[in-house]
Scaffold this motif. Sequence first.
Motif, short mmCIF file in Angstrom:
data_model
loop_
_atom_site.label_atom_id
_atom_site.label_comp_id
_atom_site.label_asym_id
_atom_site.label_seq_id
_atom_site.Cartn_x
_atom_site.Cartn_y
_atom_site.Cartn_z
N VAL A 1 -29.68 12.67 39.89
CA VAL A 1 -29.87 12.32 41.44
C VAL A 1 -28.93 13.91 41.40
N MET A 2 -29.11 14.65 41.80
CA MET A 2 -28.81 16.17 42.73
C MET A 2 -28.03 15.50 43.97
N GLU A 3 -26.69 15.35 44.45
CA GLU A 3 -26.54 14.87 45.63
C GLU A 3 -26.39 15.91 47.04
N GLY A 4 -26.59 16.17 47.94
CA GLY A 4 -26.13 17.28 48.45
C GLY A 4 -24.81 18.48 48.39
N GLY A 5 -25.33 19.76 48.02
CA GLY A 5 -24.10 20.54 48.44
C GLY A 5 -22.97 20.79 46.91
N ALA A 6 -23.69 20.16 46.37
CA ALA A 6 -23.53 19.90 44.43
C ALA A 6 -22.95 21.10 44.09
N PHE A 7 -23.88 22.04 44.30
CA PHE A 7 -24.09 23.57 43.65
C PHE A 7 -23.91 24.74 44.34
N SER A 8 -23.80 23.99 46.26
CA SER A 8 -23.33 25.47 47.07
C SER A 8 -22.32 25.94 46.77
N PHE A 9 -22.57 27.21 47.22
CA PHE A 9 -21.48 28.39 47.67
C PHE A 9 -20.93 28.98 45.26
N CYS A 10 -21.63 28.35 45.09
CA CYS A 10 -22.03 28.94 43.74
C CYS A 10 -22.01 30.66 43.26
N THR A 11 -21.70 31.48 43.72
CA THR A 11 -22.20 32.38 44.47
C THR A 11 -22.37 33.72 43.50
N GLU A 12 -21.35 33.16 41.98
CA GLU A 12 -22.12 34.40 40.60
C GLU A 12 -23.45 33.50 40.03
N LEU A 13 -23.63 32.68 39.93
CA LEU A 13 -24.88 31.93 39.68
C LEU A 13 -26.36 32.38 39.81
N THR A 14 -26.44 32.45 38.61
CA THR A 14 -27.97 33.81 38.27
C THR A 14 -29.15 33.23 37.91
N SER A 15 -28.65 32.17 37.74
CA SER A 15 -29.89 31.12 36.79
C SER A 15 -29.72 29.25 36.55
N ILE A 16 -30.33 29.15 36.83
CA ILE A 16 -30.66 26.94 36.62
C ILE A 16 -31.76 26.41 36.59
N LYS A 17 -31.31 25.65 35.75
CA LYS A 17 -32.58 24.93 35.25
C LYS A 17 -32.50 23.36 35.61
N ILE A 18 -33.43 23.09 36.82
CA ILE A 18 -33.32 21.38 36.98
C ILE A 18 -33.79 20.48 36.16
N SER A 19 -32.89 19.34 36.74
CA SER A 19 -33.78 18.12 35.78
C SER A 19 -34.62 18.78 35.76
N ASN A 20 -36.20 17.65 35.30
CA ASN A 20 -37.03 17.11 35.02
C ASN A 20 -37.57 15.74 36.21
N SER A 21 -36.39 15.12 35.49
CA SER A 21 -36.32 13.27 36.09
C SER A 21 -35.28 13.47 37.58
N VAL A 22 -35.10 14.65 38.39
CA VAL A 22 -34.77 14.73 39.31
C VAL A 22 -35.92 14.40 40.56
N THR A 23 -35.84 13.79 41.62
CA THR A 23 -37.36 13.86 42.47
C THR A 23 -36.77 14.30 43.66
N GLU A 24 -35.72 14.72 43.88
CA GLU A 24 -35.74 14.94 45.21
C GLU A 24 -34.79 16.37 45.36
N ILE A 25 -34.75 17.67 46.13
CA ILE A 25 -33.38 18.40 46.02
C ILE A 25 -32.93 18.17 47.27
N GLY A 26 -31.34 17.27 47.43
CA GLY A 26 -30.58 16.90 47.68
C GLY A 26 -30.27 18.37 49.10
N TYR A 27 -29.69 17.78 50.82
CA TYR A 27 -29.77 19.23 51.20
C TYR A 27 -28.15 19.83 50.82
N ASN A 28 -28.44 21.24 51.32
CA ASN A 28 -28.13 22.47 50.99
C ASN A 28 -27.19 22.40 49.10
N THR A 29 -27.76 22.01 48.37
CA THR A 29 -27.14 21.50 47.60
C THR A 29 -27.36 23.65 46.54
#
Length: 371
Positions: A168-196
């Motif tokens: 589970v990644m809840e809403g806004g978990a990584f919002s406004f990480c303004t220098e974030l250039t890459s993400i690898k989302i878990s293969n077990s996640v079933t929903e990308i929450g709001y504003n994540t």
Amino acid sequence: MRKFVIFLVLVVLLIANPTINAASSGKCGENITWTLDDEGNLIIEGMGKMDIFYTQENVPWGQEIKTVKISEGILTLGMCAFQDCQDLKSVVIPNSVTYIGYAAFRGCTGLKSVIIGNSVVNIEDSAFQKCSSLLSVEFPNSVKRIGYFAFSGCSGLKNVNLPNSVLVMEGGAFSFCTELTSIKISNSVTEIGYNTFRGCKSLKSVEIPENVTKIGTGAFSLCSTLTNVVIGKKVSEIGNFAFQNCAALNKVISYAIEPPACEQYDPFDGDDKGKCVLEVPDESVEKYKMADVWKEFLNISGVESVVADGNVSVAIENGMLTVRGISENTDMEIYSITGATIYRGNVTAVEVSDTEIYIVRVAGKVFKVVK
């Protein structure tokens, strides 16, 4: 008279500096003690769960700590425990800790690195929110939940690699990480929450894993340099404004056979659908051309380079041969059409050259894929 004057001076000093006689040690759990030295070094040791402090004003050691040492045996880090400790530079969370409490490190603007022990299951809401100097976080395979706004506003964070333990990644978990250039989302996640990932303006590309069924409202909105999006084949719903104002978006690849349903407000609001290329499974091109929102893309074509067998699929995208639906560290072999070995190893994406046809052997299956 002299004694009276000395007494008055002491009273004035106490009023001006109420912490002059503040305790430098105490209890912060039934079987947990803390000590703070004159240099701002905090030691927490004992066994069991830390107290819950509810607000930073209730934290006994204040916000002036410079280092913290948490001993093995501590099971939880309490709510607001280290909130606004702006001089704190690094934290090592021991393997005994299973739970990082609400706002535990929120506002620690000097915090640059965090090592999370391999038993942490739950990173609570706002746990590291506004840790603006945080450059890296290593997530252990034990983590199952990342709470609401847990890393929101971590403007120095550049890469996020979530293990497949994350459910589970809840809403806004990584919002406004303004220098974030890459993400690898878990293969077990079933929903990308709001504003994540809202406002991650340095993010260039994103791949939605195979098991995700819904992309939530505003999930990638205001990602102004996002150019490529890959949508997994199980996605059936995309929320309002999910990719709103992603002005640089120039390619969307959707592996969903049925066009994902779009909520009331256009997920691609503010994006240039005339410029952005939409690639979908060959057999679904006409469906996308007739579906709400999707039909507004002016350049819709079939993805000819995708082959699949069960849950495993192989595709060539942007010069990378990518395998999906396999577990980490699965061995893979890639050959040219003439039989020359291109790659042997266990990564899931390999850069390929101008060769037109590749043979891929992985997970007991053989694929022929065309660039």
